[in-house]
Design a protein around this motif. Sequence first.
Motif, PDB file in Angstrom:
ATOM      1  N   GLU A 153       5.347   1.507   4.673  1.00  0.00           N
ATOM      2  CA  GLU A 153       6.310   2.402   4.057  1.00  0.00           C
ATOM      3  C   GLU A 153       7.151   3.076   5.137  1.00  0.00           C
ATOM      4  OE1 GLU A 153       6.668   2.508   0.893  1.00  0.00           O
ATOM      5  OE2 GLU A 153       4.862   1.430   0.279  1.00  0.00           O
ATOM      6  N   LEU A 154       8.398   3.386   4.788  1.00  0.00           N
ATOM      7  CA  LEU A 154       9.255   4.110   5.717  1.00  0.00           C
ATOM      8  C   LEU A 154       8.807   5.564   5.861  1.00  0.00           C
ATOM      9  CD1 LEU A 154      12.748   2.791   4.562  1.00  0.00           C
ATOM     10  CD2 LEU A 154      11.688   2.396   6.788  1.00  0.00           C
ATOM     11  N   GLY A 155       8.357   6.144   4.749  1.00  0.00           N
ATOM     12  CA  GLY A 155       7.923   7.531   4.781  1.00  0.00           C
ATOM     13  C   GLY A 155       9.075   8.507   4.900  1.00  0.00           C
ATOM     14  N   SER A 170      11.481  -3.594   0.631  1.00  0.00           N
ATOM     15  CA  SER A 170      10.771  -4.012   1.839  1.00  0.00           C
ATOM     16  C   SER A 170      11.147  -5.457   2.155  1.00  0.00           C
ATOM     17  CB  SER A 170       9.255  -3.901   1.641  1.00  0.00           C
ATOM     18  OG  SER A 170       8.797  -4.921   0.773  1.00  0.00           O
ATOM     19  N   ALA A 171      11.060  -5.799   3.425  1.00  0.00           N
ATOM     20  CA  ALA A 171      11.318  -7.182   3.825  1.00  0.00           C
ATOM     21  C   ALA A 171      10.349  -8.123   3.134  1.00  0.00           C
ATOM     22  CB  ALA A 171      11.209  -7.317   5.348  1.00  0.00           C
ATOM     23  N   ARG A 172       9.099  -7.694   2.983  1.00  0.00           N
ATOM     24  CA  ARG A 172       8.097  -8.553   2.351  1.00  0.00           C
ATOM     25  C   ARG A 172       8.498  -8.894   0.925  1.00  0.00           C
ATOM     26  NH1 ARG A 172       3.698  -8.801  -0.921  1.00  0.00           N
ATOM     27  NH2 ARG A 172       1.974 -10.105  -0.187  1.00  0.00           N
ATOM     28  N   ASP A 173       8.946  -7.891   0.164  1.00  0.00           N
ATOM     29  CA  ASP A 173       9.345  -8.142  -1.219  1.00  0.00           C
ATOM     30  C   ASP A 173      10.592  -9.013  -1.292  1.00  0.00           C
ATOM     31  OD1 ASP A 173       7.226  -6.580  -1.946  1.00  0.00           O
ATOM     32  OD2 ASP A 173       8.416  -4.835  -2.523  1.00  0.00           O
ATOM     33  N   PHE A 174      11.560  -8.734  -0.418  1.00  0.00           N
ATOM     34  CA  PHE A 174      12.816  -9.476  -0.442  1.00  0.00           C
ATOM     35  C   PHE A 174      12.614 -10.930  -0.041  1.00  0.00           C
ATOM     36  CE2 PHE A 174      17.122 -10.609   1.035  1.00  0.00           C
ATOM     37  CZ  PHE A 174      17.872 -10.169  -0.048  1.00  0.00           C
ATOM     38  N   VAL A 175      11.817 -11.141   1.003  1.00  0.00           N
ATOM     39  CA  VAL A 175      11.505 -12.504   1.428  1.00  0.00           C
ATOM     40  C   VAL A 175      10.723 -13.229   0.341  1.00  0.00           C
ATOM     41  CG1 VAL A 175      10.180 -13.876   3.091  1.00  0.00           C
ATOM     42  CG2 VAL A 175      11.609 -11.999   3.903  1.00  0.00           C
ATOM     43  N   GLY A 176       9.787 -12.510  -0.278  1.00  0.00           N
ATOM     44  CA  GLY A 176       9.035 -13.099  -1.376  1.00  0.00           C
ATOM     45  C   GLY A 176       9.938 -13.491  -2.538  1.00  0.00           C
ATOM     46  N   TRP A 177      10.971 -12.699  -2.783  1.00  0.00           N
ATOM     47  CA  TRP A 177      11.923 -12.996  -3.864  1.00  0.00           C
ATOM     48  C   TRP A 177      12.638 -14.316  -3.623  1.00  0.00           C
ATOM     49  CZ3 TRP A 177      17.471 -12.506  -3.095  1.00  0.00           C
ATOM     50  CH2 TRP A 177      18.212 -12.782  -4.250  1.00  0.00           C
ATOM     51  N   ILE A 211      19.551  -3.551   7.586  1.00  0.00           N
ATOM     52  CA  ILE A 211      18.166  -3.980   7.770  1.00  0.00           C
ATOM     53  C   ILE A 211      17.549  -3.096   8.839  1.00  0.00           C
ATOM     54  CG2 ILE A 211      16.641  -5.885   8.375  1.00  0.00           C
ATOM     55  CD1 ILE A 211      18.850  -7.806   7.543  1.00  0.00           C
ATOM     56  N   LEU A 212      16.495  -2.412   8.480  1.00  0.00           N
ATOM     57  CA  LEU A 212      15.805  -1.524   9.407  1.00  0.00           C
ATOM     58  C   LEU A 212      14.734  -2.319  10.131  1.00  0.00           C
ATOM     59  CD1 LEU A 212      15.483   1.498   6.959  1.00  0.00           C
ATOM     60  CD2 LEU A 212      17.213   1.169   8.740  1.00  0.00           C
ATOM     61  N   GLY A 213      15.051  -2.718  11.350  1.00  0.00           N
ATOM     62  CA  GLY A 213      14.149  -3.549  12.126  1.00  0.00           C
ATOM     63  C   GLY A 213      14.925  -4.610  12.875  1.00  0.00           C
ATOM     64  N   LYS A 222       1.397  -5.137   6.455  1.00  0.00           N
ATOM     65  CA  LYS A 222       0.145  -4.406   6.587  1.00  0.00           C
ATOM     66  C   LYS A 222      -0.927  -5.035   5.716  1.00  0.00           C
ATOM     67  CE  LYS A 222      -1.768   0.290   6.396  1.00  0.00           C
ATOM     68  NZ  LYS A 222      -1.486   1.697   6.035  1.00  0.00           N
ATOM     69  N   SER A 223      -2.091  -5.276   6.291  1.00  0.00           N
ATOM     70  CA  SER A 223      -3.213  -5.778   5.514  1.00  0.00           C
ATOM     71  C   SER A 223      -3.821  -4.639   4.704  1.00  0.00           C
ATOM     72  CB  SER A 223      -4.270  -6.392   6.424  1.00  0.00           C
ATOM     73  OG  SER A 223      -3.752  -7.512   7.097  1.00  0.00           O
ATOM     74  N   VAL A 224      -4.526  -5.001   3.640  1.00  0.00           N
ATOM     75  CA  VAL A 224      -5.177  -4.010   2.786  1.00  0.00           C
ATOM     76  C   VAL A 224      -6.664  -4.337   2.712  1.00  0.00           C
ATOM     77  CG1 VAL A 224      -3.108  -3.548   1.432  1.00  0.00           C
ATOM     78  CG2 VAL A 224      -4.656  -5.382   0.718  1.00  0.00           C
ATOM     79  N   PRO A 225      -7.506  -3.356   2.362  1.00  0.00           N
ATOM     80  CA  PRO A 225      -8.952  -3.625   2.275  1.00  0.00           C
ATOM     81  C   PRO A 225      -9.248  -4.702   1.240  1.00  0.00           C
ATOM     82  CG  PRO A 225      -8.506  -1.269   2.241  1.00  0.00           C
ATOM     83  CD  PRO A 225      -7.184  -1.944   2.101  1.00  0.00           C
ATOM     84  N   ILE A 226     -10.167  -5.573   1.558  1.00  0.00           N
ATOM     85  CA  ILE A 226     -10.517  -6.649   0.635  1.00  0.00           C
ATOM     86  C   ILE A 226     -11.604  -6.207  -0.340  1.00  0.00           C
ATOM     87  CG2 ILE A 226     -12.239  -7.666   2.172  1.00  0.00           C
ATOM     88  CD1 ILE A 226     -11.329 -10.397   1.185  1.00  0.00           C
TER      89      ILE A 226
END
Length: 455
Positions: A103-105, A116-123, A144-146, A326-330
């Motif tokens: 998150e940008l926060g 997010s780049a992840r969502d846009f790339v996924g799209w 694009i922030l980055g 970012k990975s999340v807990p499994i």
Amino acid sequence: MCTRGYWMWGLSRRVSLPGGFRYGPRRPLGVHRYLCNFPHSPRICIIGSGPAGFYTAQHLLKHHSKLLVDIYEKLPVPFGLVRFGVAPDHPEVKSYGADSKRELGIPGEELPGVYSARDFVGWYNGLPSQRHLNPDLSNETAVILGQGNVALDIARILLSPIELLKKTDITQSALDALVHSRIRTVWLIGRRGPLQVAFTIKELREMLQLPGTRPRLDPSDYQGLGDIAKDLPRPRKRLTELLVKSALEKPAAKDCARWDQANREWGLYFLRSPIQVLPSKDGRKAAGVRLSITRLEGTGDTAVAIPTGQVEDISCGLILSSIGYKSVPISPAVPFLCEQGIIPNCMGRVTGYPGLYCSGWVKRGPTGVITTTMTDSFETAQAMLEDINSGALSWSDPKPGATAIKELITLRGIQSISFSDWQKIDSVETARGQKIGKPREKILDPEEMLKFACH
């Protein structure tokens, strides 16, 4: 062994990934067939069918003839973000994984028009969960922030001639949206300077040569960097030299003519850090971004961006955050360091949990490309082999494993599919793509995938 995701199919010896990465099966088998045919063989479970999972499996199977590997994936299609993670015009380098985004926060990041780049790339790559994203491409300027490879991937997709994209496996819905896109300028914002950009020379060179597009590089950003570049490590040296040449030297005649005729442009903006997304007058969507002007303390990759107190606004209708995955807990049962987004481990061995291993970004954090993941996965697999050979892993008291998982899936009424079922989906996608001159046309709806898999 954890990488990401859940689902179900088995791996015997070899399986192929898109883009030329070969992992093997001479014949893919369902998990239940392993249980019948090889009751006494050591069995490894891999959660996640992305590059980390497959590279780990490849190394294990190559160096231990009696091992059996079961791979579980949450989607009906394998290969994780090899399939979903990178621009469709770069099939040879698809290499990104992790289930969440950073998150940008900052205030306003929840506004429509911020993605997010992840969502846009996924799209545009056909990730089922992002098929309804519908980004607003009606404004002339995107930010694009980055300044990493993913950021350049997105910029290239936004600015590429449609005729080039039509030859890739980009989704038809994304292609239709880009046909009507009004975006003509893309700014890539970095909080540090040109010596700290995270993209590689290949991606930069491709942007410089993108048809119908010209770069906007401020010469003042690159003054004096030529002398500094001489003492840099070779990859950074070559990248910096290309930036300096592109910004300070007169372009070749062919480039000059091409850039003069271009109707789209992109540029790198340094020493800027986002502090607020600016809303439109009615407050219903993003209309710009406020940037803190920074200065650097330190040098090289360890340089830190410090706010100067000055700010600057850029008007734009599309804001894409490409500041990392970012990975999340499994599972609550698996230790996880939330701040770093990793499972605590040593050489892939999960700390305090014998028999549990991790690989990929959940092991080291969201850095590197496909070759990094390969090396990292081989390291984890080698640790597993050492533990098997030394007796640190005992097979005398096996856990229920695949048997219990199969029973649980059946009990819950979950429809699982095998690798051969995936091949049915693959053949449909390939056939659809061939009809319109593309390598494949991805199925976006998981329910439709299941329909063809079980046909």
